[in-house]
Scaffold this active site. Structure first.
Site, PDB file in Angstrom:
ATOM      1  CD  GLU A   1      13.972  22.986 -22.238  1.00  0.00           C
ATOM      2  OE1 GLU A   1      13.737  21.929 -22.837  1.00  0.00           O
ATOM      3  OE2 GLU A   1      13.182  23.950 -22.233  1.00  0.00           O
TER       4      GLU A   1
ATOM      5  CG  ASN B   1      13.983  24.012 -25.998  1.00  0.00           C
ATOM      6  OD1 ASN B   1      14.453  24.927 -25.324  1.00  0.00           O
ATOM      7  ND2 ASN B   1      13.443  22.944 -25.457  1.00  0.00           N
ATOM      8  N   PRO B   2      11.283  25.458 -27.625  1.00  0.00           N
ATOM      9  CG  PRO B   2       9.547  24.418 -28.822  1.00  0.00           C
ATOM     10  CD  PRO B   2      11.019  24.301 -28.513  1.00  0.00           C
ATOM     11  CB  CYS B   3      10.087  24.796 -22.602  1.00  0.00           C
ATOM     12  SG  CYS B   3       8.496  24.046 -22.982  1.00  0.00           S
TER      13      CYS B   3
END
Length: 758
Positions: free
Chosen positions: A286, A282-284
């Protein structure tokens, strides 16, 4: 510090809730209280219990259990759940991964799916590794392929066009394998930070590549269409591993990107690796996920499970005695139950995601308030005791979470892909494929009034701008309490601390207090990585954490951090060197000839040419448009010369003299720019998205301020806004309040007003 007396919410928490989470009417006025919000979420998620045979009384008790945990700020679900639970949209997941296939049909189908996800408030991850390299022959058209980076820019433009209802902006992760033939272009694709602004990017590093770096040798490039060695003109293509690694390091040092993920480690530790492959996160970063999967997240406030006061026999040498393990166990059980219920109550953006999510039932229970817990336990963030305790706390959460998921499987059933998972091999029933994830907690930690994720404090005291342009000093409540109890608190000292990143140089503060109140500036890269590794060791998915480096850090520091992360079992790493984006040169504005002359040192730069605004004709045609703002109705008159805008007049009704004066000043400067030949798109790009104190929802989008409203009218009639520069990425200052942006957990967060990219 101002608080909401009913729930103990800080003023900052209230501001964040009003800005992003509380229900508003058609005029943008808040019509929901925080208590109503927490009740709405608890009630909606508790309804899933009916599916498993519970009666009204049991469901009511579950609702009360959820409500108490959220209202007491001991537990907080991810933002989409807070925003959408019990509302028509109903999309509750934070993160998704979509596949990007190697055909036009597949690419644009994915773009459509991404748009639907962004519209519903989710973020998306993509692996572009399946796409054929740039200049490859496309048999169906006899043309050549554009390559992954080119298509990533198409995805970026699509994201820019989709607004997320004024609550969350589109966020993406773009990933390319290090053995893809276009890897060098990908590594440098964000050197110009005005490009690909809606993407974080990471390179998927393989074990083979890392071994090649260590052994100082070449490694093979792989043709994504065949999975075999990539050839050009019949010659196998290889790259020098250390040179590629050095390029990744150099660009990360310059701009913070690309990050890196260790893709083979992610797949080895994926419980369903026998039946599906992880390509992206996902975007971050994690949440590693296979294609079409999603995950819903929540975090436990670790500061809330420390005994207050500490036991009489407590000693920092035995920090475990200061933790209420029974309370933590109750929160873990409740969190696993809550997140499993979210899966059932969710409204999914596309059928493929619903099918995949229900097949794996992945959940991501994480933590926040780690720095608070350590301060309360009198342990420095960057100490051996902290590393040991972090591992112990996460092992407890992970193991107890797995046990509770296994217990739930006995009554609710195993997740459908269980038979193809490692749990089937071990003979362990599981309700969920994964249990734990440590995600960014930017805004939910502000609501909870705690430190973010597993990050250290960014600062102990900081300036916060308020509406009348005065500054208030916001002080860490734990520090403020100790300072007052021990008699060294003063407004003057708090102001001095707000101008510093560390307490080290303050002789007024006792040594034992300075020792415990550690800030990010006090933590070495090695200590950041050791913290991440301690939590990763007992985390099913991954850990979102930013390795903050001082501005004077070298490329060797970045290289060491990446290598240490790989060796200690981290699944990925993101670094940020303080001030690196602020100093990034976006454009020199020179012609190619001037650049060449400057590089050769054989010519003086040309003097700037004075720009003369065009004279105004006596008569101009124009029109007046109206837009509602948070300050009242704004009437904008635009006069044209030919088919182009020539001057702008704006009048704001029912507002104060200062607002009227500001509006006139903005209009005059826009008119001067237009008469001087400045492109209307450039003007739009400078004004659009500027935040104000009174944003309002109007005709399907947020009107953030008077400058933003003028930009919207200009764009409506004349512009495209295609030169947009993303202020959130390029600047160190918050685009809404001007406060200092913090880089934490792979995200951008403003502690002054709650602005967040997550």
């Amino acid at each position: 510090m101002h608080i909401d007396r009913q729930l103990g919410l800080t003023e900052n928490a209230m501001k964040v809730l009003e800005r992003r989470y509380l229900i508003k009417d058609d005029e943008g006025k808040v019509v929901e209280s925080p208590k109503d919000l927490f009740t709405r979420v608890a009630r909606h998620i508790a309804k899933a219990e009916y599916k498993y045979g519970l009666d009204d009384a049991d469901v009511k008790r579950t609702e009360e259990r959820y409500y108490n945990a959220i209202a007491n700020r001991e537990f907080m679900p991810n933002s989409p759940t807070l925003m959408n639970a019990g509302r028509p949209l109903g999309q509750l997941s934070a993160c998704f991964v979509l596949p990007v296939g190697d055909s036009m049909e597949e690419i644009f189908e994915t773009i459509k799916h991404a748009a639907l996800i962004h519209k519903s408030g989710g973020g998306t991850g993509f692996a572009f590794s399946r796409l054929r390299p740039r200049n490859s022959v496309v048999a169906s058209t006899s043309g050549v392929a554009s390559g992954p980076v080119s298509f990533m820019k198409v995805f970026n433009s699509a994201t820019e066009a989709v607004k997320q209802g004024g609550t969350r902006r589109g966020a993406n992760m773009g990933i390319l394998r290090v053995d893809h033939p276009d890897i060098m272009e990908f590594i440098s694709c964000k050197d110009d930070l005005s490009q690909v602004t809606n993407f974080n990017i990471s390179v998927a590093l393989t074990d083979e590549f890392m071994n090649a770096v260590e052994e100082n040798r070449e490694y093979d490039l792989i043709d994504p269409r065949t999975g075999k060695l990539y050839e050009l003109d019949g010659k196998p293509q290889k790259l020098d591993a250390r040179k590629v690694f050095d390029e990744i390091v150099k660009h990360a040092w310059l701009t913070g990107e690309p990050g890196v993920i260790f893709i083979d480690s992610m797949n080895r530790k994926n419980p369903t690796n026998k039946c599906e492959k992880i390509e992206a996160t996902n975007p971050c970063g994690e949440q590693p996920l296979p294609p079409y999967d999603s995950c819903n997240l929540a975090s436990i406030n670790l500061g809330s499970v420390v005994y207050e006061p500490l036991p009489g026999d407590y000693s920092p040498d035995e920090p475990e005695k200061g933790i209420n393990w029974e309370k933590l166990l109750d929160l873990v059980k409740m969190g696993v139950n809550f997140l499993d219920n979210v899966i059932d109550m969710n409204k999914y953006p596309i059928p493929e995601i619903e099918q995949q999510t229900l097949s794996n039932r992945r959940i991501g229970l994480g933590v926040m308030g780690w720095a608070d817990m350590l301060v309360k336990l009198q342990i420095p963030y960057n100490s051996e005791k902290a590393f040991e305790l972090g591992e112990k706390v996460m092992e407890f959460i992970n193991s107890k979470g797995h046990i509770h998921s296994s217990e739930m499987a006995k009554t609710r059933g195993k997740f459908p892909k269980w038979k193809d998972s490692i749990y089937a091999d071990e003979g362990v029933s599981m309700r969920n494929a994964t249990i734990t994830t440590i995600a960014p907690t930017g805004t939910i930690s502000i609501i909870a009034g705690c430190s973010s994720g597993i990050e250290p404090y960014f600062a102990i005291s900081y300036n916060r701008n308020v509406m009348d342009n005065t500054n208030l000093i916001e002080v860490n409540p734990l520090f403020e309490k100790i300072a007052k109890e021990r008699g060294f608190y003063s407004t003057e000292l708090m102001e001095k601390i707000a101008a510093s990143n560390s307490l080290k140089e303050f002789d007024e503060i006792p040594e034992d207090v300075k020792r415990v109140f550690v800030t990010a500036a006090d933590v070495t890269p090695e200590e950041h990585i050791r913290t991440q590794a301690a939590f990763q060791k007992h985390c099913d998915s991954s850990v979102s954490k930013t390795i903050n480096l001082p501005n004077e850090a070298t490329e060797d520091d970045v290289r060491t951090a990446y290598w240490q992360a790989f060796k200690t079992g981290c699944k990925g790493v993101t670094i940020y060197r303080d001030g690196s984006r602020q100093n990034q040169v976006l454009s020199t504005g020179k012609t190619p000839g001037e650049k060449k002359a400057a590089e050769q040192g054989d010519a003086e730069p040309l003097p700037p040419q004075k720009v003369m605004p065009k004279e105004r004709p006596t008569t101009l045609d124009g029109f007046t448009d109206k837009i509602v703002t948070g300050y009242g109705n704004l009437y904008i008159t635009i006069n044209k010369f030919g088919n182009k805008p020539f001057e702008v007049f704006a009048q704001i009704g029912k507002s104060g003299f200062s607002t009227m004066a500001d509006t006139e000043a903005i209009s005059r400067l826009i008119s001067l720019a237009l008469r001087s030949g400045v492109d209307v798109d450039d003007i739009i790009d400078q004004l659009v998205g500027i935040g104000g104190a009174s944003p309002i929802y109007q005709e399907g989008e947020m009107v953030m301020s008077i400058p933003d409203a003028i930009a919207k009218i200009l764009k409506k009639h004349f512009g495209n806004g295609h030169h947009k520069i993303d202020r959130d990425v390029n600047l160190e200052a918050c685009p809404d309040c001007g406060g200092r942006i913090q880089h934490e957990s792979g995200c951008l967060v403003c502690p002054s007003c709650g602005f967040s990219r997550c």
